[in-house]
Design an enzyme around this catalytic site. Structure first.
Site, PDB file in Angstrom:
ATOM      1  N   SER A 211      60.637  38.280  16.669  1.00 30.71           N
ATOM      2  CA  SER A 211      61.341  39.349  15.994  1.00 30.71           C
ATOM      3  C   SER A 211      62.650  38.833  15.377  1.00 30.71           C
ATOM      4  CB  SER A 211      61.567  40.511  16.969  1.00 30.71           C
ATOM      5  OG  SER A 211      61.902  41.683  16.289  1.00 30.71           O
ATOM      6  N   ASP A 409      51.352  44.512  13.343  1.00 29.67           N
ATOM      7  CA  ASP A 409      52.791  44.796  13.463  1.00 29.67           C
ATOM      8  C   ASP A 409      53.364  45.145  12.100  1.00 29.67           C
ATOM      9  OD1 ASP A 409      55.478  44.868  14.355  1.00 29.67           O
ATOM     10  OD2 ASP A 409      55.745  42.771  13.758  1.00 29.67           O
ATOM     11  N   HIS A 466      53.212  43.496  17.602  1.00 25.55           N
ATOM     12  CA  HIS A 466      54.458  42.729  17.492  1.00 25.55           C
ATOM     13  C   HIS A 466      54.565  41.644  18.556  1.00 25.55           C
ATOM     14  CE1 HIS A 466      58.598  42.303  16.088  1.00 25.55           C
ATOM     15  NE2 HIS A 466      59.043  42.379  17.318  1.00 25.55           N
TER      16      HIS A 466
END
Length: 492
Positions: A211, A409, A466
């Site tokens: 991320s 994601d 994710h």
């Protein structure tokens, strides 16, 4: 309360104190000089190491019995001080196999301001299982964890860190305002780590993150290499970090690329369109006329400039204006509605249990993601600053680099990840950007598509949100191993 005694294995005789000093050891040697003592607090034994070179103090509990319960596998949890009133939380697990020779890996979650305990504990495989890449999992709605057979410490010694200060269990003064200012604190923590856990000082070292790790990973790796260079030319007396690998999944690298590619993903992902083509066209036109020009004025990772904050605000306004057209989905996994229990809260309840906190040595209340940590990054416009040139410099240094993404994601979608990795500049750039992807297999079953040229690999993971290790744990462990082995990834 810490009372130091001149002899090892001395015991406090002061009645009425909850803290008992069990021993003190003065360590000699230039790099490792410091004082190590042992004390008991409320029935839990803590080890304290004061490192002369960095001024850092380590305060930890060994073998708490929490999470990693494999016989003979040690674990350590507690705090590194990285400045005055700055205590950074860590949890370290030895490898389950050949710990004395296995590589060392550092895991950092993103946010900014989100705890690496997310990577250790939290994510959803299905309604019943919560895990990402750590040694334990919550199974069948249990309130206590059991062993994760696909933990990354199946292969490597594994260190989790909550950074910056204020993230997770970390506490104290937070002076970090952006990615670049965060790097020295993590380096200092590692210096103290190597000084105390000396057996790991020469190991192959890998940095893995996700991320906002698209910012953290390149910058931290670059900073480690700069410090290594200063050590080599003898302008810095410190411990070299033998960085051999960098892995980033579903990362945020470059806002110019990824703001645009989010629109493409929204209309053309392999599951279902989130918006129709006319809305996508209007969204792209708005991005091109307002967001893109603002981003083009933000061209430094370090300067305090209003342009980057303005870009942050401008692009947020564009995104917010078009968010009304999107369905009710979980952006971390577009196959799920927003009402889905993702991630489940089991681990949060567990880490706030006073008995668990006492056992692992936690001194502050747990914060999964901290708005207070995130705010300075937003005010600095850090997310609008591109770390693609920094990533390129890391690839150019011949470190093995893996850029991968789960394809369900929408937070840091694979379209943006793929476009970013194709824009990396290194000796193999032309070949990499023109090379077609091939099927990536696990035991002969196709699990994604990939390509590798030299020391750079890309992987799109099918049926994954994710947090890839939670959706495809066996694949994630295979890819983790291959990257730490300094190999281009390949199917099996």
């Amino acid at each position: 309360m810490l009372v130091q005694f001149p002899s090892f294995l001395a015991v406090s005789v002061l009645a009425g104190f909850a803290t008992h000093v069990l021993g003190l050891n003065i360590l000699q040697g230039s790099k490792f000089a410091g004082k190590r003592s042992v004390e008991e607090r409320d029935g839990v034994v803590h080890t304290i190491f004061e490192h002369n070179a960095t001024g850092a103090t380590i305060d930890y509990v060994k073998n708490s019995g929490i999470c990693e319960t494999t016989p003979g596998v040690n674990q350590y949890s507690g705090y590194f001080s990285v400045g005055k009133n700055m205590s950074m939380w860590f949890w370290f697990f030895e490898a389950r196999h050949d710990a004395e020779s296995a590589p060392l890996a550092l895991w950092l979650n993103g946010g900014p301001g989100c705890s690496s305990m997310i990577g250790l504990f939290q994510a959803r495989l299905n309604q019943c299982i919560s895990r990402e890449n750590g040694p334990c999992q919550f199974y069948n709605n249990a309130t206590t964890p059991s062993l994760n057979p696909y933990s990354w410490n199946e292969y490597a010694n594994l260190l989790y860190v909550d950074e910056p200060i204020g993230t997770g269990f970390s506490y104290g003064n937070d002076t970090v305002v952006g990615t670049v200012s965060a790097a020295p604190f993590v380096w200092k923590l590692l210096q103290a780590f190597f000084a105390h856990f000396r057996q790991y000082e020469s190991r192959d070292f890998g940095l893995f993150t996700e991320s906002y790790g698209g910012h953290y990973g390149p910058e931290f790796a670059s900073y480690f290499e700069q410090q290594n260079g200063a050590i080599h030319n003898k302008s810095l007396h410190a411990e070299e970090i033998n960085l051999v690998a960098l892995g980033i999944n579903n990362g945020w690298y470059d806002a110019i690329i990824q703001e645009r590619e989010f629109i493409s993903f929204s209309a053309n992902n392999s599951y279902y369109p989130l918006i129709n083509s006319s809305i996508a066209d209007a969204y792209l036109a708005n991005y091109t006329s307002t967001c893109l020009p603002a981003l083009l004025t933000c061209n430094s990772t370090t300067e305090e400039t209003p342009q980057c904050y303005n870009a942050h605000e401008t692009c947020n306004a564009v995104d917010n204006a078009f968010s009304v057209y999107y369905p009710d989905i979980d952006y971390y996994d577009i196959r799920q509605p927003s009402s889905a229990p993702f991630p489940p809260e089991t681990y949060l309840n567990y880490l706030t249990d006073p008995a668990v906190m006492k056992a692992i040595g936690a001194k502050s209340n747990y914060s999964e993601c901290s708005d207070a940590v995130d705010l300075p990054f937003a005010q600095f416009g850090d997310g609008s600053r591109s770390f693609l040139p920094t990533l390129s410099s890391v690839v150019q240094s011949n470190i093995t680099v893996l850029i991968w993404a789960g394809d369900a994601d929408a937070v840091c979608d694979w379209f943006g990840g793929f476009a970013s990795v194709n824009a990396v500049e290194y000796s193999g750039s032309a070949e990499f950007s023109s090379k077609a992807v091939a099927n990536y297999t696990l035991g002969g079953v196709t699990k994604g598509t990939y390509k590798s040229v030299g020391n750079l690999s890309w992987l799109r993971v099918f049926e994954s949100g994710h947090m890839i290790p939670s959706f495809q744990p066996e694949l994630a462990l295979q890819v983790f191993k291959q990257t730490l082995q300094k190999k281009p990834i390949s199917g099996t």
